[in-house]
Scaffold this motif. Structure first.
Motif, PDB file in Angstrom:
ATOM      1  N   PRO A  45       0.843  -1.201   0.000  1.00  0.00           N
ATOM      2  CA  PRO A  45       0.000   0.000   0.000  1.00  0.00           C
ATOM      3  C   PRO A  45       0.880   1.255   0.000  1.00  0.00           C
ATOM      4  CG  PRO A  45      -0.556  -1.477   1.828  1.00  0.00           C
ATOM      5  CD  PRO A  45       0.734  -1.951   1.259  1.00  0.00           C
ATOM      6  N   PHE A  46       0.479   2.292  -0.713  1.00  0.00           N
ATOM      7  CA  PHE A  46       1.227   3.550  -0.655  1.00  0.00           C
ATOM      8  C   PHE A  46       0.256   4.712  -0.734  1.00  0.00           C
ATOM      9  CE2 PHE A  46       1.692   5.609  -4.936  1.00  0.00           C
ATOM     10  CZ  PHE A  46       0.897   4.746  -5.661  1.00  0.00           C
ATOM     11  N   GLY A  47       0.705   5.874  -0.321  1.00  0.00           N
ATOM     12  CA  GLY A  47      -0.147   7.063  -0.296  1.00  0.00           C
ATOM     13  C   GLY A  47      -0.191   7.710  -1.661  1.00  0.00           C
ATOM     14  N   SER A  48      -1.058   7.183  -2.526  1.00  0.00           N
ATOM     15  CA  SER A  48      -1.148   7.690  -3.890  1.00  0.00           C
ATOM     16  C   SER A  48      -1.597   9.152  -3.879  1.00  0.00           C
ATOM     17  CB  SER A  48      -2.148   6.843  -4.663  1.00  0.00           C
ATOM     18  OG  SER A  48      -2.284   7.317  -5.965  1.00  0.00           O
ATOM     19  N   ARG A  49      -0.903   9.982  -4.625  1.00  0.00           N
ATOM     20  CA  ARG A  49      -1.216  11.411  -4.663  1.00  0.00           C
ATOM     21  C   ARG A  49      -2.142  11.737  -5.826  1.00  0.00           C
ATOM     22  NH1 ARG A  49       0.611  10.928  -0.048  1.00  0.00           N
ATOM     23  NH2 ARG A  49       2.545  11.924   0.597  1.00  0.00           N
ATOM     24  N   GLU A  50      -2.774  12.877  -5.687  1.00  0.00           N
ATOM     25  CA  GLU A  50      -3.565  13.377  -6.802  1.00  0.00           C
ATOM     26  C   GLU A  50      -2.599  13.879  -7.871  1.00  0.00           C
ATOM     27  OE1 GLU A  50      -7.484  16.144  -7.362  1.00  0.00           O
ATOM     28  OE2 GLU A  50      -6.888  15.426  -5.412  1.00  0.00           O
ATOM     29  N   MET A  51      -2.807  13.484  -9.099  1.00  0.00           N
ATOM     30  CA  MET A  51      -1.916  13.887 -10.189  1.00  0.00           C
ATOM     31  C   MET A  51      -2.704  14.775 -11.143  1.00  0.00           C
ATOM     32  SD  MET A  51       0.866  12.468  -9.321  1.00  0.00           S
ATOM     33  CE  MET A  51       1.967  12.531 -10.722  1.00  0.00           C
ATOM     34  N   PRO A  52      -2.002  15.499 -12.012  1.00  0.00           N
ATOM     35  CA  PRO A  52      -2.741  16.406 -12.898  1.00  0.00           C
ATOM     36  C   PRO A  52      -3.413  15.686 -14.058  1.00  0.00           C
ATOM     37  CG  PRO A  52      -0.415  16.567 -13.323  1.00  0.00           C
ATOM     38  CD  PRO A  52      -0.558  15.626 -12.176  1.00  0.00           C
ATOM     39  N   LEU A  53      -3.850  14.483 -13.842  1.00  0.00           N
ATOM     40  CA  LEU A  53      -4.724  13.808 -14.790  1.00  0.00           C
ATOM     41  C   LEU A  53      -5.570  12.819 -14.013  1.00  0.00           C
ATOM     42  CD1 LEU A  53      -2.747  11.248 -17.012  1.00  0.00           C
ATOM     43  CD2 LEU A  53      -2.103  11.957 -14.753  1.00  0.00           C
ATOM     44  N   ALA A  54      -6.649  12.345 -14.634  1.00  0.00           N
ATOM     45  CA  ALA A  54      -7.630  11.571 -13.889  1.00  0.00           C
ATOM     46  C   ALA A  54      -7.085  10.216 -13.487  1.00  0.00           C
ATOM     47  CB  ALA A  54      -8.881  11.397 -14.745  1.00  0.00           C
ATOM     48  N   ARG A  55      -7.538   9.738 -12.331  1.00  0.00           N
ATOM     49  CA  ARG A  55      -7.252   8.365 -11.920  1.00  0.00           C
ATOM     50  C   ARG A  55      -7.722   7.439 -13.026  1.00  0.00           C
ATOM     51  NH1 ARG A  55      -7.190   8.793  -5.877  1.00  0.00           N
ATOM     52  NH2 ARG A  55      -5.260   9.953  -5.766  1.00  0.00           N
ATOM     53  N   GLY A  56      -6.931   6.423 -13.311  1.00  0.00           N
ATOM     54  CA  GLY A  56      -7.305   5.517 -14.383  1.00  0.00           C
ATOM     55  C   GLY A  56      -6.585   5.852 -15.678  1.00  0.00           C
ATOM     56  N   TRP A  57      -5.838   6.944 -15.669  1.00  0.00           N
ATOM     57  CA  TRP A  57      -5.082   7.312 -16.862  1.00  0.00           C
ATOM     58  C   TRP A  57      -3.593   7.076 -16.657  1.00  0.00           C
ATOM     59  CZ3 TRP A  57      -6.691   9.015 -21.693  1.00  0.00           C
ATOM     60  CH2 TRP A  57      -8.083   9.122 -21.820  1.00  0.00           C
ATOM     61  N   GLY A  58      -3.266   6.265 -15.686  1.00  0.00           N
ATOM     62  CA  GLY A  58      -1.857   5.921 -15.507  1.00  0.00           C
ATOM     63  C   GLY A  58      -1.188   6.659 -14.372  1.00  0.00           C
ATOM     64  N   THR A  59      -1.985   7.101 -13.378  1.00  0.00           N
ATOM     65  CA  THR A  59      -1.397   7.881 -12.289  1.00  0.00           C
ATOM     66  C   THR A  59      -0.445   7.037 -11.438  1.00  0.00           C
ATOM     67  OG1 THR A  59      -3.369   7.435 -10.983  1.00  0.00           O
ATOM     68  CG2 THR A  59      -3.267   9.548 -12.091  1.00  0.00           C
ATOM     69  N   GLY A  60      -0.705   5.736 -11.323  1.00  0.00           N
ATOM     70  CA  GLY A  60       0.190   4.871 -10.549  1.00  0.00           C
ATOM     71  C   GLY A  60       1.541   4.755 -11.233  1.00  0.00           C
ATOM     72  N   GLY A  61       1.494   4.477 -12.531  1.00  0.00           N
ATOM     73  CA  GLY A  61       2.735   4.373 -13.299  1.00  0.00           C
ATOM     74  C   GLY A  61       3.496   5.688 -13.295  1.00  0.00           C
ATOM     75  N   ILE A  62       2.782   6.793 -13.408  1.00  0.00           N
ATOM     76  CA  ILE A  62       3.442   8.096 -13.424  1.00  0.00           C
ATOM     77  C   ILE A  62       4.130   8.373 -12.099  1.00  0.00           C
ATOM     78  CG2 ILE A  62       3.034  10.591 -13.509  1.00  0.00           C
ATOM     79  CD1 ILE A  62       0.829  10.067 -15.515  1.00  0.00           C
ATOM     80  N   GLN A  63       3.464   8.016 -10.987  1.00  0.00           N
ATOM     81  CA  GLN A  63       4.094   8.267  -9.681  1.00  0.00           C
ATOM     82  C   GLN A  63       5.337   7.405  -9.494  1.00  0.00           C
ATOM     83  OE1 GLN A  63       1.183   9.093  -6.280  1.00  0.00           O
ATOM     84  NE2 GLN A  63      -0.169   8.341  -7.856  1.00  0.00           N
ATOM     85  N   VAL A  64       5.285   6.163  -9.968  1.00  0.00           N
ATOM     86  CA  VAL A  64       6.466   5.303  -9.871  1.00  0.00           C
ATOM     87  C   VAL A  64       7.597   5.884 -10.726  1.00  0.00           C
ATOM     88  CG1 VAL A  64       7.410   3.029 -10.439  1.00  0.00           C
ATOM     89  CG2 VAL A  64       5.202   3.197  -9.299  1.00  0.00           C
ATOM     90  N   THR A  65       7.275   6.253 -11.963  1.00  0.00           N
ATOM     91  CA  THR A  65       8.302   6.826 -12.840  1.00  0.00           C
ATOM     92  C   THR A  65       8.875   8.100 -12.232  1.00  0.00           C
ATOM     93  OG1 THR A  65       7.206   5.904 -14.772  1.00  0.00           O
ATOM     94  CG2 THR A  65       8.783   7.656 -15.185  1.00  0.00           C
ATOM     95  N   ALA A  66       8.003   8.952 -11.671  1.00  0.00           N
ATOM     96  CA  ALA A  66       8.474  10.212 -11.093  1.00  0.00           C
ATOM     97  C   ALA A  66       9.412   9.968  -9.915  1.00  0.00           C
ATOM     98  CB  ALA A  66       7.279  11.052 -10.637  1.00  0.00           C
ATOM     99  N   ALA A  67       9.194   8.871  -9.193  1.00  0.00           N
ATOM    100  CA  ALA A  67      10.030   8.587  -8.023  1.00  0.00           C
ATOM    101  C   ALA A  67      11.386   8.008  -8.416  1.00  0.00           C
ATOM    102  CB  ALA A  67       9.311   7.623  -7.082  1.00  0.00           C
ATOM    103  N   ILE A  68      11.482   7.430  -9.617  1.00  0.00           N
ATOM    104  CA  ILE A  68      12.757   6.798  -9.979  1.00  0.00           C
ATOM    105  C   ILE A  68      13.552   7.586 -11.009  1.00  0.00           C
ATOM    106  CG2 ILE A  68      11.915   4.487  -9.432  1.00  0.00           C
ATOM    107  CD1 ILE A  68      11.632   3.919 -12.382  1.00  0.00           C
ATOM    108  N   ILE A  69      12.888   8.446 -11.798  1.00  0.00           N
ATOM    109  CA  ILE A  69      13.567   9.053 -12.946  1.00  0.00           C
ATOM    110  C   ILE A  69      14.619  10.080 -12.508  1.00  0.00           C
ATOM    111  CG2 ILE A  69      11.955  10.986 -13.308  1.00  0.00           C
ATOM    112  CD1 ILE A  69      12.126  10.313 -16.344  1.00  0.00           C
ATOM    113  N   GLY A  70      15.705  10.131 -13.266  1.00  0.00           N
ATOM    114  CA  GLY A  70      16.765  11.101 -13.002  1.00  0.00           C
ATOM    115  C   GLY A  70      17.321  11.628 -14.309  1.00  0.00           C
TER     116      GLY A  70
END
Lengths: 308, 200
Positions: A45-70
């Motif tokens: 479980p993790f504290g999923s944040r509100e992203m600037p696009l609707a849930r169901g449009w890949g917000t989980g993948g985006i948060q993971v990518t945002a946490a790892i990308i450099g």
């Protein structure tokens, strides 16, 4: 001064933190990712944040990518295998804007591949990270709606219900009719939803040299497969797991070993089958492979034909 | 002015340094047994090696209590972690999300740390074990997820019976603590999935 610390000029874009998420959120996601890697297939479980696009449009993948990308990463984003569909284009642009990300369409050049519902045809390499967008991380949810119960089923490895579901499928239709999001057993312990990839892609997960991370934003779960991890699609001894096959090759590049999408071409029953992985298809056409319908598609300017 | 009590600096550039450090730790835990190196851009406080300090600076915050042995707790390391991460420092292993232990000291045993709950195996401790060296010791063979075939490691300066504790921890799977062996700016990840035995 570094880019993320620069104060915005009056006409500048809003001063987001690098990769949009704040550092506290990234730390929380990073800790979840490390535990996910330590328990392959278990949904953290993790504290999923509100992203600037609707849930169901890949917000989980985006948060993971945002946490790892450099800054050293090259990002590829695909949606149903294609680099040029809405979801892929907007997520790529999101990271170009918020993380100055280098992006690519070439599978072999990418260090991070965020995907919705496909694994690229080109084999993944060690050092690459796949990030899956997951709508329903819980493979047992359709069988047991209560989270408190599914959690116990995972805790005690009680997966009989899933086998019964597959058995009932066989009893009724003669075969397992699940064609995507086909449940897998990870490292001999956890049953995991591979996200809605076609079952054609399931064998690519087994012992893959790449690290695979899964993010479900709406359901607030992260899970992972480290490289070289056993991923077995559930089946029966007398009904072994099989992947889809097609009677005809790709209409554009002639590939016989890739996952094909059916495309309706007119209202008189005309159809064609084309590779779902757009980069794979282009690479093959550039190498001189020609499908039966390439000339027609090229005449209509739907694809560019490479003249030898 | 007494300069010896001053707290040393943390990351000069937190966003990118913590991102790079996280990827190093992610690589270490997803490919157990590989020696990963953090860029030694920070000057760690006395008692913590650069890899340990960088990992905690990257991952720890007010949500993650840290266990430190007495000596570190009362020294500059405790003050440094409290200041930079805002963490609570615990004096008992129970309830710690992260822990730093000296590989050579007899206590606390790995079994004292939180192995998680059967319904929430992610709520387990991550234990950073500071070693004398990551090579040149007794050779151990690793296998499991993240390892193609098998891989060998030979860290030095671990207490007698340490590997038996690691093997007992792996037996608990899917529960168990995750280990990071650290020395200088290098670290080795040993998640609970890794099976470990003496090299024949």
């Amino acid at each position: 001064m570094n880019a993320h610390q620069t104060l915005p000029a009056d006409d500048a874009k809003p001063a987001y933190n690098y990769a949009y998420l704040d550092e506290q959120t990234k730390r929380m996601i990073r800790r979840a990712l490390l535990k996910a890697v330590a328990v392959p297939g278990y949904q953290v479980p993790f504290g999923s944040r509100e992203m600037p696009l609707a849930r169901g449009w890949g917000t989980g993948g985006i948060q993971v990518t945002a946490a790892i990308i450099g800054p050293d990463d090259t990002l590829k984003v695909i949606d149903q295998g294609a680099d040029d569909t809405t979801n892929a284009v907007s997520i790529r642009r999101f990271f170009e804007r918020t993380a100055d990300a280098r992006t690519t369409e070439a599978t072999e050049e990418a260090t991070i591949i965020q995907t919705r519902h496909r694994i690229p045809e080109a084999p993944l390499k060690a050092g690459q990270i796949m990030v899956y967008q997951v709508p329903t991380p819980e493979p047992l949810r359709r069988l047991e709606p209560r989270e408190a119960e599914t959690r116990k089923m995972h805790a005690w490895a009680e997966y009989g219900l899933m086998q019964v579901k597959l058995y009932e499928n066989i009893a009724r239709f003669g075969e397992v009719t699940t064609t995507y999001d086909y449940p897998v057993m990870v490292n001999g312990r956890y049953v995991m939803a591979p996200s809605p990839i076609p079952k054609f892609d399931n064998p690519k997960m087994h012992m893959s040299p790449a690290l695979q991370l899964f993010g479900a934003g709406r359901e607030k779960r992260i899970y992972a497969l480290p490289p070289h991890t056993s991923v077995k699609s559930l089946d029966f001894d007398d009904h072994p797991f099989r992947v889809q096959s097609w009677n005809e090759p790709c209409g554009l590049c002639g590939a016989t070993d890739s996952y094909l999408d059916e495309v309706i071409t007119d209202d008189k029953g005309g159809r064609m089958f084309v590779c779902s992985d757009s980069h794979h298809c282009e690479t093959r056409r550039e190498a001189g492979h020609r499908g039966a319908m390439l000339a027609d598609a090229s005449a209509l300017h739907l694809v560019e034909e490479v003249k030898p | 002015m007494q300069t010896k009590n001053l707290i040393a600096a943390g990351f000069a550039d937190p966003v990118f340094q913590s991102q790079a450090a996280f990827r190093t730790v992610l690589a270490a835990l997803s490919e157990p047994g590989t020696v990963q190196t953090v860029s030694a851009a920070i000057l760690p406080p006395d008692g913590l090696c650069a890899a340990t300090a960088t990992t905690l600076l990257t991952l720890a915050d007010y949500e993650t209590p840290i266990f430190l042995p007495q000596q570190l707790r009362d020294g500059p390391a405790g003050a440094w972690l409290r200041f930079h991460c805002g963490v609570a420092i615990l004096d008992t292993p129970a309830g710690a999300a992260f822990a730093v232990i000296d590989g050579a000291s007899a206590a606390p045993p790995l079994a004292a740390f939180d192995p998680g709950h059967d319904q929430f195996p992610d709520r387990s401790a991550t234990v950073l074990v500071q070693c004398a060296a990551l090579t040149g010791g007794e050779s151990m063979t690793l296998s499991g997820p993240g390892i193609a075939g098998s891989r060998s490691i030979a860290p030095q300066g671990l207490r007698p019976g340490f590997w038996a504790e690691v093997a007992a921890n792996a037996e608990l799977y899917p529960l168990g603590v995750d280990l990071i062996l650290s020395c200088g700016d290098a670290l080795i990840g040993l998640p609970r999935t890794t099976q470990i035995e003496e090299t024949a």
